[in-house]
Design a protein around this motif. Structure first.
Motif, mmCIF file in Angstrom:
data_model
loop_
_atom_site.group_PDB
_atom_site.id
_atom_site.type_symbol
_atom_site.label_atom_id
_atom_site.label_comp_id
_atom_site.label_asym_id
_atom_site.label_seq_id
_atom_site.Cartn_x
_atom_site.Cartn_y
_atom_site.Cartn_z
ATOM 1 N N GLY A 1 -26.303 50.768 48.620
ATOM 2 C CA GLY A 1 -26.902 51.316 49.825
ATOM 3 C C GLY A 1 -26.424 52.734 50.089
ATOM 4 N N ILE A 2 -25.157 52.992 49.803
ATOM 5 C CA ILE A 2 -24.602 54.338 49.993
ATOM 6 C C ILE A 2 -25.243 55.316 49.019
ATOM 7 N N PHE A 3 -25.397 54.898 47.750
ATOM 8 C CA PHE A 3 -26.045 55.797 46.792
ATOM 9 C C PHE A 3 -27.494 56.072 47.182
ATOM 10 N N ILE A 4 -28.242 55.038 47.595
ATOM 11 C CA ILE A 4 -29.654 55.218 47.929
ATOM 12 C C ILE A 4 -29.808 56.206 49.084
ATOM 13 N N THR A 5 -28.957 56.085 50.106
ATOM 14 C CA THR A 5 -28.997 57.040 51.208
ATOM 15 C C THR A 5 -28.645 58.439 50.718
ATOM 16 N N THR A 6 -27.695 58.515 49.791
ATOM 17 C CA THR A 6 -27.314 59.809 49.214
ATOM 18 C C THR A 6 -28.496 60.442 48.493
ATOM 19 N N PHE A 7 -29.202 59.652 47.690
ATOM 20 C CA PHE A 7 -30.378 60.184 46.999
ATOM 21 C C PHE A 7 -31.412 60.689 47.993
ATOM 22 N N LEU A 8 -31.689 59.882 49.027
ATOM 23 C CA LEU A 8 -32.701 60.273 50.003
ATOM 24 C C LEU A 8 -32.329 61.600 50.667
ATOM 25 N N TYR A 9 -31.035 61.797 50.903
ATOM 26 C CA TYR A 9 -30.569 63.065 51.481
ATOM 27 C C TYR A 9 -30.785 64.218 50.500
ATOM 28 N N LEU A 10 -30.355 64.031 49.245
ATOM 29 C CA LEU A 10 -30.518 65.085 48.236
ATOM 30 C C LEU A 10 -31.994 65.420 48.042
ATOM 31 N N ASN A 11 -32.818 64.389 47.999
ATOM 32 C CA ASN A 11 -34.243 64.569 47.761
ATOM 33 C C ASN A 11 -34.907 65.313 48.914
ATOM 34 N N ARG A 12 -34.534 64.967 50.120
ATOM 35 C CA ARG A 12 -35.149 65.615 51.288
ATOM 36 C C ARG A 12 -34.858 67.112 51.295
ATOM 37 N N HIS A 13 -33.651 67.490 50.872
ATOM 38 C CA HIS A 13 -33.250 68.892 50.899
ATOM 39 C C HIS A 13 -33.487 69.599 49.563
ATOM 40 N N LYS A 14 -34.278 68.914 48.691
ATOM 41 C CA LYS A 14 -34.698 69.502 47.414
ATOM 42 C C LYS A 14 -33.502 69.934 46.553
ATOM 43 N N LEU A 15 -32.473 69.102 46.548
ATOM 44 C CA LEU A 15 -31.298 69.344 45.724
ATOM 45 C C LEU A 15 -31.405 68.541 44.434
ATOM 46 N N LEU B 1 -33.664 54.408 57.781
ATOM 47 C CA LEU B 1 -33.000 55.081 56.675
ATOM 48 C C LEU B 1 -31.964 54.202 55.987
ATOM 49 N N LEU B 2 -31.241 53.408 56.769
ATOM 50 C CA LEU B 2 -30.152 52.610 56.210
ATOM 51 C C LEU B 2 -30.592 51.207 55.792
ATOM 52 N N SER B 3 -31.861 50.908 55.941
ATOM 53 C CA SER B 3 -32.432 49.641 55.453
ATOM 54 C C SER B 3 -33.685 49.942 54.637
ATOM 55 N N PRO B 4 -33.527 50.594 53.470
ATOM 56 C CA PRO B 4 -34.703 51.021 52.693
ATOM 57 C C PRO B 4 -35.595 49.880 52.242
ATOM 58 N N ALA B 5 -35.091 48.642 52.253
ATOM 59 C CA ALA B 5 -35.932 47.505 51.867
ATOM 60 C C ALA B 5 -37.068 47.285 52.855
ATOM 61 N N ARG B 6 -36.934 47.782 54.070
ATOM 62 C CA ARG B 6 -37.941 47.557 55.101
ATOM 63 C C ARG B 6 -39.099 48.534 55.012
ATOM 64 N N GLY B 7 -38.967 49.585 54.196
ATOM 65 C CA GLY B 7 -40.087 50.490 53.946
ATOM 66 C C GLY B 7 -40.436 51.423 55.073
ATOM 67 N N GLY B 8 -39.574 51.558 56.075
ATOM 68 C CA GLY B 8 -39.889 52.431 57.207
ATOM 69 C C GLY B 8 -38.986 53.640 57.260
ATOM 70 N N LEU B 9 -38.953 54.407 56.195
ATOM 71 C CA LEU B 9 -38.074 55.571 56.147
ATOM 72 C C LEU B 9 -38.493 56.614 57.177
ATOM 73 N N PRO B 10 -37.524 57.331 57.765
ATOM 74 C CA PRO B 10 -37.870 58.374 58.741
ATOM 75 C C PRO B 10 -38.671 59.493 58.090
ATOM 76 N N GLU B 11 -39.341 60.273 58.910
ATOM 77 C CA GLU B 11 -40.137 61.389 58.419
ATOM 78 C C GLU B 11 -39.266 62.347 57.598
ATOM 79 N N GLY B 12 -39.786 62.763 56.463
ATOM 80 C CA GLY B 12 -39.051 63.671 55.590
ATOM 81 C C GLY B 12 -38.327 62.983 54.458
ATOM 82 N N TYR B 13 -38.208 61.656 54.542
ATOM 83 C CA TYR B 13 -37.531 60.896 53.496
ATOM 84 C C TYR B 13 -38.550 60.066 52.721
ATOM 85 N N ASN B 14 -38.438 60.044 51.398
ATOM 86 C CA ASN B 14 -39.316 59.202 50.578
ATOM 87 C C ASN B 14 -38.675 58.966 49.226
#
Length: 269
Positions: free
Chosen positions: A96-110, A164-177
């Motif tokens: 879960g920590i890695f997935i949130t990390t990826f979503l952060y990196l991806n959102r900021h185009k890193l 954001l912290l429950s990606p299994a639910r499919g409801g990521l906040p705007e800007g995250y995918n």
């Protein structure tokens, strides 16, 4: 395997595996985890264990662990490792920590790691896991304790618990995918309480166009990779070895294709 300290290969060509330990976000140390050592011995790639802050106080709750994960990823790059040569492995809450990390990196185009190997990811911090009595009888995980950990981890940002912290639910906040998520291998046990959330998470990855390999351990409990001694080609570690090799073959194929295209381009000009 030889010590990384004695490796004379240029660091830009070396591979590394980053490991995020399990423990419900409240405990665990990468040096105490059998999964990371098994992956290292199977793949012959050194493992960089991330001892992220555990959410034992409000100060070390989310986003402390994700901040540490991002810092660790950039630490490897500062040493000279290329993101395309970095793989992520994690089990249970570490995923879960890695997935949130990826979503952060991806959102900021890193830049992001090349591969991800996820064992029994804890990807739904809202579910109380009491919906399936049979799984509760078969799995060793304490459902009430996991629910407590999820509240403790999200104490600073409770509004993100079901998004954001429950990606299994499919409801990521705007800007995250999940578009651009690295090629992923997901393994889980058929009788673990996280099973249904994991399946929904895998479906979300596939809908986003992510290449996903899966393995469901027959009659296996949560995070069974830390217990199994199976090193066969069909077992989880044999599958991990094949997963890493296929990705390497694809990288080599792309490089050959790119070099051929450049030769043709030069000839055309």
């Amino acid at each position: 395997m030889p010590s990384p300290l004695e490796d004379t290969t240029p660091i830009a060509e070396r591979k590394a595996v980053m490991y995020f330990v399990c423990g419900g976000m409240v405990q665990g140390h990468p040096l105490m985890a059998s999964f990371s050592f098994a992956v290292a011995s199977t793949t012959k790639i050194p493992v960089f264990g991330v001892n992220f802050r555990k959410c034992v106080t409000k100060k070390t709750a989310f986003p402390a662990a994700v901040q540490d994960a991002v810092a660790a990823f950039f630490c490897l790059q500062s040493l000279g490792f290329l993101p395309e040569n970095i793989s992520i492995i994690s089990d249970s809450s570490g995923k879960g920590i890695f997935i949130t990390t990826f979503l952060y990196l991806n959102r900021h185009k890193l830049l992001i790691p090349r591969r991800a190997i996820l064992s029994s990811p804890f990807v739904d911090l809202v579910d109380n896991f009491y919906s399936d009595a049979e799984l509760l009888m078969l799995d060793y995980v304490n459902a009430e304790m996991m629910s407590m950990f999820s509240y403790q981890y999200t104490e600073n940002r409770p509004e993100l618990r079901n998004t954001l912290l429950s990606p299994a639910r499919g409801g990521l906040p705007e800007g995250y995918n999940f578009k651009g998520f690295p090629r992923t291998f997901v393994v889980w046990g058929k009788v673990e309480i996280f099973k249904y959330g994991i399946v929904r998470f895998v479906e979300s990855l596939k809908k986003a166009g992510v290449e996903v390999d899966v393995l469901e351990g027959k009659d296996c409990v949560h995070d069974y990779v830390i217990f199994t001694k199976d090193r066969s080609r069909e077992g989880v570690f044999g599958r991990i070895q094949d997963f890493m090799k296929v990705d390497d073959d694809n990288i080599l194929r792309r490089k050959l294709t790119d070099s051929t295209s450049k030769v043709r381009l030069r000839n055309w000009y």
